[in-house]
Design a protein around this motif. Sequence first.
Motif, short mmCIF file in Angstrom:
data_model
loop_
_atom_site.label_atom_id
_atom_site.label_comp_id
_atom_site.label_asym_id
_atom_site.label_seq_id
_atom_site.Cartn_x
_atom_site.Cartn_y
_atom_site.Cartn_z
N ALA A 295 -2.14 2.30 4.96
CA ALA A 295 -2.15 3.68 5.45
C ALA A 295 -1.47 3.78 6.81
O ALA A 295 -0.99 4.84 7.20
N SER A 296 -1.42 2.66 7.53
CA SER A 296 -0.76 2.61 8.84
C SER A 296 -0.38 1.16 9.08
O SER A 296 -0.70 0.28 8.28
N PHE A 297 0.31 0.92 10.22
CA PHE A 297 0.67 -0.46 10.52
C PHE A 297 -0.59 -1.31 10.67
O PHE A 297 -1.54 -0.92 11.37
N LEU A 298 -0.60 -2.48 10.00
CA LEU A 298 -1.75 -3.38 10.08
C LEU A 298 -1.25 -4.73 10.60
O LEU A 298 -0.32 -5.32 10.02
N SER A 299 -1.85 -5.20 11.65
CA SER A 299 -1.40 -6.46 12.23
C SER A 299 -2.14 -7.63 11.59
O SER A 299 -3.24 -7.48 11.02
N ARG A 310 -4.10 3.14 0.99
CA ARG A 310 -3.71 4.30 0.20
C ARG A 310 -3.26 3.82 -1.18
O ARG A 310 -2.81 2.70 -1.33
N VAL A 311 -3.38 4.70 -2.17
CA VAL A 311 -2.89 4.41 -3.52
C VAL A 311 -1.62 5.22 -3.75
O VAL A 311 -1.66 6.45 -3.77
N LYS A 312 -0.49 4.55 -3.86
CA LYS A 312 0.80 5.23 -4.01
C LYS A 312 1.72 4.40 -4.91
O LYS A 312 1.53 3.20 -5.09
N PRO A 314 5.57 2.74 -5.69
CA PRO A 314 5.67 2.27 -7.07
C PRO A 314 4.64 1.19 -7.38
O PRO A 314 3.93 0.74 -6.47
N GLY A 315 4.59 0.80 -8.63
CA GLY A 315 3.62 -0.20 -9.07
C GLY A 315 4.11 -1.61 -8.88
O GLY A 315 4.15 -2.39 -9.84
N LYS A 316 4.50 -1.96 -7.68
CA LYS A 316 5.04 -3.30 -7.42
C LYS A 316 4.08 -4.20 -6.65
O LYS A 316 4.35 -5.37 -6.45
N GLY A 317 2.98 -3.63 -6.18
CA GLY A 317 2.05 -4.43 -5.39
C GLY A 317 0.74 -4.62 -6.11
O GLY A 317 0.68 -4.57 -7.35
N LEU A 318 -0.33 -4.83 -5.34
CA LEU A 318 -1.65 -4.96 -5.95
C LEU A 318 -2.00 -3.68 -6.69
O LEU A 318 -1.81 -2.58 -6.15
N PRO A 319 -2.51 -3.75 -7.90
CA PRO A 319 -2.88 -2.53 -8.63
C PRO A 319 -4.11 -1.89 -8.02
O PRO A 319 -4.90 -2.55 -7.34
N PRO A 320 -4.31 -0.58 -8.24
CA PRO A 320 -5.50 0.10 -7.71
C PRO A 320 -6.80 -0.58 -8.12
O PRO A 320 -7.79 -0.52 -7.37
N SER A 321 -6.82 -1.24 -9.25
CA SER A 321 -8.04 -1.89 -9.72
C SER A 321 -8.44 -3.07 -8.83
O SER A 321 -9.55 -3.59 -8.96
N ALA A 322 -7.53 -3.49 -7.92
CA ALA A 322 -7.85 -4.63 -7.05
C ALA A 322 -8.46 -4.18 -5.72
O ALA A 322 -8.62 -4.99 -4.80
N ASN A 332 -3.21 -12.18 6.65
CA ASN A 332 -2.49 -13.32 7.22
C ASN A 332 -1.06 -12.94 7.61
O ASN A 332 -0.23 -13.82 7.86
N ARG A 333 -0.80 -11.64 7.63
CA ARG A 333 0.56 -11.19 7.95
C ARG A 333 0.49 -9.75 8.45
O ARG A 333 -0.50 -9.05 8.22
N ASP A 334 1.58 -9.30 9.11
CA ASP A 334 1.68 -7.89 9.49
C ASP A 334 2.15 -7.10 8.27
O ASP A 334 2.97 -7.57 7.48
N ILE A 335 1.64 -5.87 8.12
CA ILE A 335 2.11 -4.98 7.05
C ILE A 335 2.46 -3.64 7.67
O ILE A 335 1.63 -3.03 8.36
N GLU A 336 3.69 -3.18 7.43
CA GLU A 336 4.14 -1.90 7.96
C GLU A 336 3.43 -0.75 7.23
O GLU A 336 2.91 -0.93 6.12
N GLU A 337 3.40 0.43 7.87
CA GLU A 337 2.83 1.61 7.20
C GLU A 337 3.56 1.85 5.87
O GLU A 337 4.79 1.85 5.81
N GLY A 338 2.81 2.03 4.82
CA GLY A 338 3.40 2.23 3.50
C GLY A 338 3.76 0.93 2.80
O GLY A 338 4.15 0.94 1.63
N GLY A 339 3.59 -0.20 3.50
CA GLY A 339 3.90 -1.50 2.89
C GLY A 339 2.91 -1.84 1.78
O GLY A 339 1.77 -1.38 1.77
N LEU A 340 3.35 -2.66 0.86
CA LEU A 340 2.51 -3.02 -0.29
C LEU A 340 1.55 -4.15 0.05
O LEU A 340 1.94 -5.13 0.70
N PHE A 341 0.33 -4.02 -0.40
CA PHE A 341 -0.56 -5.18 -0.42
C PHE A 341 -0.16 -6.03 -1.64
O PHE A 341 0.11 -5.48 -2.72
N LEU A 342 -0.13 -7.34 -1.43
CA LEU A 342 0.32 -8.24 -2.49
C LEU A 342 -0.79 -9.20 -2.91
O LEU A 342 -1.82 -9.31 -2.22
#
Length: 626
Positions: A295-299, A310-312, A314-322, A332-342
């Motif tokens: 939802a925002s930058f996460l360090s 957020r749930v958005k 495309p379907g390239k990252g972790l599915p909503p069921s996760a 263990n990493r920085d994730i930009e706003e809107g970045g996918l959880f993997l």
Amino acid sequence: MSCPIIHINGREVGENRPTYIIAEIGINHNGDAGMARELISAAHEAGADAVKFQKRCLESLYPEDMLNDPGKYEQHFQYMIPLLQKVELSESDYGDLRGEATERGMDFLCTPFDKESADFLEALGVDGYKIASADLNNLDLLAHVALKKQPMIVSTGMSYREEIEMTVGLLKEEGADFALLHCRSAYPVWPREVNLKMITWLKKFQAPVGYSGHDIGITIPLVAASMGASIIEKHITLDKTMDGPDHKISLEPYEFKRMVRDIRIADQAMATEDRFLLRGEVVNREVFGKSLTAASFLSKGTRVDRDMVRVKGPGKGLPPSAMDDLLGRVLNRDIEEGGLFLEKDIAGEGDGASDIGKNFKSRWGLIARFTDFQEMVGFNPRVIEIHLAEKDLEQPFVLEMEYPQELVVHAAEYMDGELMDLCSTDERIRRASVDLVNRTAAMTQRLAPYFKGTPKLIAHPGAMSLNIKLDKAELKENLLKSLDEIDCRGSRLLLENLPPYPWYFGGAWKGNYFMDAEGIASFCEETGIKIVFDISHAALYCNAKQKDLGDFISIVYPHIRHIHMGDAYGLDGEGMQIHEGDIDFKRIMPLFAEYRDSWVPEVWRGHLNQGQGFFTAIKRLSRYDF
């Protein structure tokens, strides 16, 4: 529970195998050996797997008085006895017909109605015995035939359940290799009388179950096949209007051909209970599916809570069921706003790629393109396999340090809108293919000093066609000529075994060479060339030819110097994720227990999300000792 099968002339017959289709010629030859040969020809052209005849020794079946003067007996004897006397073929005729079927690649089955006929058929060398419904309770004949140690196909018409149970008990006691056919012994039998649900009841005996049809048309056999009947037996005739008891319930050749065609389609549609995603579904899942995003930058070091997700699309990252698995995890990493959880964001400690790789005795690796080479070597594989597209040879790829990996380079498969083909009968294409491999070899030689050991160079032999079957001898001759013209000094050339129906330019092609184990092994022994073994390609070939993948591996194993690991489905589903296709890895992987050379996971789109698909494959393969 495994599906029961029987073996007829080396062919596996049973559930989850192609439906075994028997053209019941019976007595529809009307005692004419020439007509019998025509019926074999028609059955062959229709695509049947086997033809079946009937054999009687009338003297052992009926009283002498009945045979000599049937007019003294009831109407049905007055009709049938003269007919059976008329249609009985000579023993030499049976020998000729057996040869005719064998020459056409069909199995020759026959129904013995008595012990004398069974003994004759044993001497003739039939591929299997059919037991008529009338003899289901003839335990003396059943035991006699069981001693022949050939497959028995037993019809269950005109019998009660307890009689079927008694017969099955006898066959199991005798150690017979048998199948049961649901049958209604009426001519014709109407749809309301067929009672196909008996197919389900017969399956309780743990033997292959089929259907022997005396119905009109092709609908009932199709329904039976769709219900899991693994054998379909149907009468065939040249003309339904002929005199004789079976012609009217038989199929004429064009009808039989339609039935075979539709059953083959039904076989494909039935497939298995395995669940996997089609390539189109994978793409649509990405386009229309949703993922968990930041939802925002996460360090790095942030513990994830619900407000951060957020749930958005495309379907390239972790599915909503996760979601539940993700919440509470520390990043263990920085994730930009809107970045996918993997997947790696929820992997537990010790689930990293480097930890997985440490368990292998063989040398595992990763596939890379020029664009993600640095990222992939950063995972510390022992081998890096660079897959080239044709234009890559024109791109600058400069290395400035030495790497601890071994190098494998995979030559491009396309060139100027055509397939690279070292076997091509078109000299222009063959020469261009040799040139492509030579340029790839030159590039490999340039890269070699930056890596450990002698690099390997992979090339596809080619030999693909769209609609025509190519001559193997000519393909081999051209491949040998191409190998003589390839200069791969400083690297070791490996040829890759190929699939039967590869996809190129968005369509299905046909493989013509370098697919079968014996042919590959023979080529390797003759030339000294070694191979990269693509297990997915081999499995598809085995599926197409009904061969055993374990046997395939055993034959080519001495020539393997590199492996592409991937699963396979059906005839053309290659590069599937491990454990999501047809391959029984639990049975196959012990064959590689002593393998210590290199391998890479080759799964479709495995490189996405920093090689997530590759690492899933590696993790699943890590349970095997190799």
